[in-house]
Write an enzyme that holds these catalytic residues in place. Structure first.
Site, mmCIF file in Angstrom:
data_model
loop_
_atom_site.group_PDB
_atom_site.id
_atom_site.type_symbol
_atom_site.label_atom_id
_atom_site.label_comp_id
_atom_site.label_asym_id
_atom_site.label_seq_id
_atom_site.Cartn_x
_atom_site.Cartn_y
_atom_site.Cartn_z
ATOM 1 N N HIS A 174 0.716 -1.362 0.083
ATOM 2 C CA HIS A 174 0.145 -0.040 0.033
ATOM 3 C C HIS A 174 0.855 1.225 0.043
ATOM 4 O O HIS A 174 1.471 1.371 0.914
ATOM 5 C CB HIS A 174 -0.889 0.074 1.225
ATOM 6 C CG HIS A 174 -2.059 0.882 1.212
ATOM 7 N ND1 HIS A 174 -2.073 2.055 0.204
ATOM 8 C CD2 HIS A 174 -3.234 1.042 1.828
ATOM 9 C CE1 HIS A 174 -3.323 2.480 0.432
ATOM 10 N NE2 HIS A 174 -4.096 1.992 1.439
ATOM 11 N N HIS A 177 -2.514 7.073 -0.713
ATOM 12 C CA HIS A 177 -3.416 7.782 0.328
ATOM 13 C C HIS A 177 -2.699 8.474 1.471
ATOM 14 O O HIS A 177 -3.326 8.272 2.641
ATOM 15 C CB HIS A 177 -4.424 6.547 0.850
ATOM 16 C CG HIS A 177 -5.116 6.288 -0.367
ATOM 17 N ND1 HIS A 177 -5.973 4.908 -0.316
ATOM 18 C CD2 HIS A 177 -5.598 6.464 -1.711
ATOM 19 C CE1 HIS A 177 -6.549 4.637 -1.501
ATOM 20 N NE2 HIS A 177 -6.083 5.601 -2.300
ATOM 21 N N TYR A 179 -0.446 7.497 3.467
ATOM 22 C CA TYR A 179 0.171 6.234 4.477
ATOM 23 C C TYR A 179 1.428 6.473 4.288
ATOM 24 O O TYR A 179 2.085 7.415 3.445
ATOM 25 C CB TYR A 179 -0.608 5.134 4.379
ATOM 26 C CG TYR A 179 -1.906 5.134 4.593
ATOM 27 C CD1 TYR A 179 -2.484 5.575 5.748
ATOM 28 C CD2 TYR A 179 -2.859 4.558 3.859
ATOM 29 C CE1 TYR A 179 -3.856 5.543 6.016
ATOM 30 C CE2 TYR A 179 -4.284 4.529 3.999
ATOM 31 C CZ TYR A 179 -4.824 4.970 5.118
ATOM 32 O OH TYR A 179 -6.234 5.055 5.418
HETATM 33 C C1 FMN Z 1 -15.104 1.466 2.915
HETATM 34 C C2 FMN Z 1 -13.824 1.602 2.086
HETATM 35 C C3 FMN Z 1 -12.757 1.135 2.509
HETATM 36 C C4 FMN Z 1 -11.245 1.271 1.917
HETATM 37 N N1 FMN Z 1 -10.043 0.660 2.346
HETATM 38 C C5 FMN Z 1 -9.023 0.756 1.332
HETATM 39 C C6 FMN Z 1 -7.774 0.192 1.946
HETATM 40 O O1 FMN Z 1 -7.907 -0.763 2.936
HETATM 41 N N2 FMN Z 1 -6.920 -0.005 1.114
HETATM 42 C C7 FMN Z 1 -6.949 0.901 0.073
HETATM 43 O O2 FMN Z 1 -5.630 0.930 -0.641
HETATM 44 N N3 FMN Z 1 -8.031 1.328 -0.353
HETATM 45 C C8 FMN Z 1 -8.956 1.485 0.392
HETATM 46 N N4 FMN Z 1 -10.215 2.134 -0.163
HETATM 47 C C9 FMN Z 1 -10.443 2.622 -1.538
HETATM 48 C C10 FMN Z 1 -10.800 1.625 -2.359
HETATM 49 O O3 FMN Z 1 -9.914 0.644 -2.758
HETATM 50 C C11 FMN Z 1 -10.899 2.412 -3.660
HETATM 51 O O4 FMN Z 1 -9.774 2.795 -4.153
HETATM 52 C C12 FMN Z 1 -12.118 3.250 -4.039
HETATM 53 O O5 FMN Z 1 -13.360 2.863 -3.244
HETATM 54 C C13 FMN Z 1 -12.686 3.755 -5.337
HETATM 55 O O6 FMN Z 1 -12.981 2.707 -5.977
HETATM 56 P P1 FMN Z 1 -14.736 2.478 -6.195
HETATM 57 O O7 FMN Z 1 -14.985 3.649 -6.819
HETATM 58 O O8 FMN Z 1 -14.764 1.323 -7.120
HETATM 59 O O9 FMN Z 1 -15.157 2.241 -5.025
HETATM 60 C C14 FMN Z 1 -11.532 1.943 0.616
HETATM 61 C C15 FMN Z 1 -12.607 2.570 0.151
HETATM 62 C C16 FMN Z 1 -13.889 2.540 0.883
HETATM 63 C C17 FMN Z 1 -15.011 3.053 0.401
#
Ligand code: FMN
Length: 361
Positions: A174, A177, A179
């Site tokens: 990862h 974001h 981090y």
């Molecule tokens: C509830 C939630 C938890 C997420 N947790 C992570 C995570 O643990 N690691 C990560 O890289 N991105 C995380 N994301 C980002 C998602 O992987 C993704 O990039 C984002 O939701 C956009 O994609 P989508 O439009 O298909 O939802 C999270 C997003 C949501 C909504």
């Protein structure tokens, strides 16, 4: 015709299709960072995706970005993940573990006595985060001493070894974001004056060291990385993202990294790109498999394959309410919009109780 739903070979793996589960933190582990039968059921329900990427999984207790996030910092955490990988494999799926250190976006109450969160440079994130007792202000993070970095790299290596013992098919670093790894990369969060700060080469040094450790354990073809070059989640900013991420991708190629999970635009918010930075340049440069993510729907995913702008497409939120998302996309069935309250925390409700098309009748 599209090949979105067709089997696909990469990294010595045979994927059932070109759709991935984007990593989703669901904060249903216990406070010891262990997962179990509940997570095994959740991931197995989604095993028809070509590739599942787990929720962010901390490599040290103080790498957790919130309460009830899982880890792989301790051997005791392996057995729970083994339940997950066995359940996914039994359904014919494949699963990578997303390895994570939240950096300044962690909290002293999560570090098991190790004190304040750590970061490239001392800094306090505005706002609040979720800890065991509820919401709490972010804390002032402590700048990591250069002498601590080899130990940090080793935590990633040890977590990668545990991921192997747990039966995963690969690991994803990862590095998005804001981090820890992303915070080292960007000049807004990295003000160091040592070999890990200043030039692009220095800011990318930790990322390369960590990836090298993961590659030692897994081989490059089973090592993935998530980047969000133009995303601003948690105030991730760099003054010159294009040369920074161009350099990073050159280094990924030098290491023969197998998979790039590329968040296009601002995660979960917008697909708009900065006019000066064409992310397709990154996709074209990268020699491995590119998994594109962010606000994809069926049409956009089909178009990505038709135009070959990505090798795979990762869906996040759509997978929460639709365990059989692949089938629903294939037959163009309506999708269930999971309530936002179900995203984080709780138990089976809002997690494993969404029906498939067949179950919904
Ligand atoms: C509830 C939630 C938890 C997420 N947790 C992570 C995570 O643990 N690691 C990560 O890289 N991105 C995380 N994301 C980002 C998602 O992987 C993704 O990039 C984002 O939701 C956009 O994609 P989508 O439009 O298909 O939802 C999270 C997003 C949501 C909504």
């Amino acid at each position: 015709m599209t090949d979105l739903f067709d089997p696909f070979e990469a990294g010595g793996l045979r994927l059932q299709n070109r759709i991935a589960l984007s990593p989703l933190t669901r904060t249903r582990a216990d406070m010891a960072g262990k997962v179990g039968a509940l997570q095994a059921e959740y991931y197995a329900q989604r095993a028809s995706a070509g590739l599942l990427i787990t929720e962010a999984t901390a490599v040290t207790p103080g790498g957790r970005g919130g309460a009830y996030c899982p880890g792989l910092w301790d051997d005791d955490q392996i057995a729970g993940w083994k339940l997950v990988t066995d359940a996914v494999h039994a359904k014919g799926g494949l699963i990578f573990s997303q390895l994570w250190h939240a950096g300044r976006l962690s909290h002293s109450t999560l570090s098991n006595g190790a004190g304040a969160p750590v970061a490239p440079s001392a800094m306090k994130q505005p706002g609040q985060m979720f800890v065991e007792t509820g919401f709490a202000d972010y804390e002032e993070a402590r700048a990591l001493d250069i002498g601590e970095l080899p130990g940090l790299v080793d935590s990633y290596r040890q977590a990668a070894v545990r991921a192997k013992a747990a039966g995963f098919d690969g690991v994803e670093l990862h590095a998005a974001h804001s981090y820890l790894i992303d915070a080292f990369l960007r000049d807004m969060t990295n003000h160091r004056t040592d070999a890990y700060g200043g030039s692009i080469e220095n800011r990318a040094r930790l990322l390369i060291e960590v990836l090298t450790a993961l590659v030692d354990v897994w081989g490059p073809e089973r090592t993935a990385i998530r980047l969000a070059p133009i995303g601003h989640a948690y105030n991730a900013w760099d003054s010159k993202p294009e040369p920074l991420f161009t350099y990073v991708v050159e280094q990924l190629n030098a290491l023969n990294i197998g998979w790039l999970d590329l968040v296009e635009g601002d995660t979960g918010i917008s697909r708009d790109c900065e006019p000066s930075f064409d992310l397709q340049k990154i996709r074209r440069m990268f020699k491995g498999v590119t998994i594109a993510n962010n606000l994809y729907d069926r049409d956009l995913a089909l178009k990505a394959r038709a135009d070959n702008t990505a090798d795979m497409v990762a869906f996040g939120r759509a997978f929460i309410g639709n365990p059989d998302l692949v089938e629903r996309l294939r037959v163009d069935a309506p999708l269930i919009d999971a309530p936002r309250q179900s995203y984080y925390g709780g138990g089976a409700r809002g997690y494993t109780d969404f029906p498939t098309l067949a179950e919904a009748g």
